[in-house]
Design an enzyme around this catalytic site. Sequence first.
Site, short mmCIF file in Angstrom:
data_model
loop_
_atom_site.label_atom_id
_atom_site.label_comp_id
_atom_site.label_asym_id
_atom_site.label_seq_id
_atom_site.Cartn_x
_atom_site.Cartn_y
_atom_site.Cartn_z
N CYS A 217 0.80 -1.23 0.00
CA CYS A 217 0.00 0.00 0.00
C CYS A 217 0.83 1.27 0.00
CB CYS A 217 -0.94 -0.01 1.20
SG CYS A 217 -2.05 -1.45 1.24
N HIS A 296 12.68 1.72 4.42
CA HIS A 296 12.52 0.29 4.14
C HIS A 296 13.15 -0.52 5.27
CE1 HIS A 296 12.07 -3.41 2.04
NE2 HIS A 296 11.85 -2.86 0.86
N HIS A 381 -2.64 19.64 6.08
CA HIS A 381 -3.51 18.52 5.71
C HIS A 381 -2.73 17.20 5.81
CE1 HIS A 381 -6.21 21.61 4.26
NE2 HIS A 381 -5.25 22.07 3.48
N HIS A 385 -2.65 6.59 4.95
CA HIS A 385 -3.21 5.41 4.28
C HIS A 385 -4.32 4.78 5.11
CE1 HIS A 385 -3.80 1.59 2.45
NE2 HIS A 385 -3.22 0.93 3.43
N ASN A 418 -10.40 -0.15 2.21
CA ASN A 418 -8.98 -0.02 1.91
C ASN A 418 -8.76 -0.19 0.41
OD1 ASN A 418 -6.22 -0.27 1.61
ND2 ASN A 418 -5.94 -1.62 3.36
#
Length: 487
Positions: A217, A296, A381, A385, A418
Amino acid sequence: MQHLSQSQTQNKMAPKNLKILSNQCYHHITTNALFLIIPSLLFAAIHHLSIINLNHLYNDSLTAAAAILSLCISLSYFLRPTKVYLVDFACYRHDPAFSTARDVITEKMSTLLSPESLSFVTKVMERSGAGDETFVYGLRDFPPKSSFECAREEAEIVLCGAVDDLMAKTGVEAARIGVVVVNVSTFNPVPSLSAMVVNRYKLREDVLTYNLGGMGCSAGLIAVDLAKRLLQVQRNSYALIVSLECPTSGHYLGPDKSKLLSNCLFRMGASALLLSNRPSDRRTSKYELTLTLRTHRGADDRSYNCVYQQPDNDGVLGITISKDLPAVAGEALKANITALGPLVLPVSEKLTFLATLIRRKWLHMKGLEPYVPDFKAAFEHFCVHAGGKAVLDAVEASLRLRAWDMEPARMTLYRYCNTSSSSVWYQLAYVEAKGRVRRGDRVWQLGFGSGFKCASGVWRALRTIPPHEVDNPWLQVIDQYPISLPN
């Protein structure tokens, strides 16, 4: 014969490749001609003045200074980062025919799941933060005879729906697009979905195409980062980015509860955005991309395995979502905001954070809690996710955000569930439909994905966007939101 055929093919392709290369060279030279000519003229003028001067030593110094000045001017232009603008974006407008009540979903699954699994699925959907109705493709003939064909149809519907809308909004000709990046996690057909874009919109032969798969995602923001890097070297060009997911390709109907979670959370959706590095597009673009940052944590085994596609004991393929996911996501978020903070926070927040750190580390005031920077001082703003209610609750608490800040994410989760990496764009569409975007506002998009990764994208609004100019999927229903949600 086969070797001869390959040689002939290569000979035929050589002139075409040479033509493409020559066109690119010509385009680069003509684009940068002004900045190549000006330093040369400046150098020539100063050198001419040095020639007519009687003092040879002074002449040599002046000539050297002119050469250095010319070199600095040239280097400052060629080494400066190219500004990237978001011309506009579009989200797939869901066909009302795909709107499906939660009871219908559980009814379809009741004939395929055990009572225990069905009870688990029902509870997860009720607590996920999604509304009673979401958009689902392929449920009429569920389970589909061919999940692959169903997924291809779904991909074409949402991808082309978003891109068609974007092209109509921007009016940019398809032939002017130089970069295409498509990201989708669980469905990777041959030819790729990026090839589908090239074929449908008849893009030019030298277009750079990339198809990102299996990145979860956060892939939408990773695609933005990739396109930004490509636009740094390909001047006066456009980049088309498409983010989508095809949940029908990964329906799991076995008994493993960790794999049933994906059935409950993911739904259809897509976004398309057009980036430009053309200075002339600044006045018509909506946002400027100011920063992308990727974290990562795949080197850590727990992070790597927390979202993992694998068969169950009966050989049925599914995506395992581990119980470690909330903790792993929190660690990735912490690492990402630790790197992001110094780049975006105002000086006052940096000094407060430093003072707290000194008191805790060097003055041994261990009773003092770590200072959490106020990111509301850096952004107007937030588009987080919409992975699920638990994810949004954790981010809200970690960053000490207000309900108003999390409203776009929670309403997107409620209406669309989602939609993977496209969810942050449905949220920005919500903010625009509410008329909240003012010139100079800063937007933080935050995505999480398998691997495990956390990605941030920071945008600055180039102009105020009044609601009457907005044309997106929220337009007809925006007055109904926000909806009061149960705790």
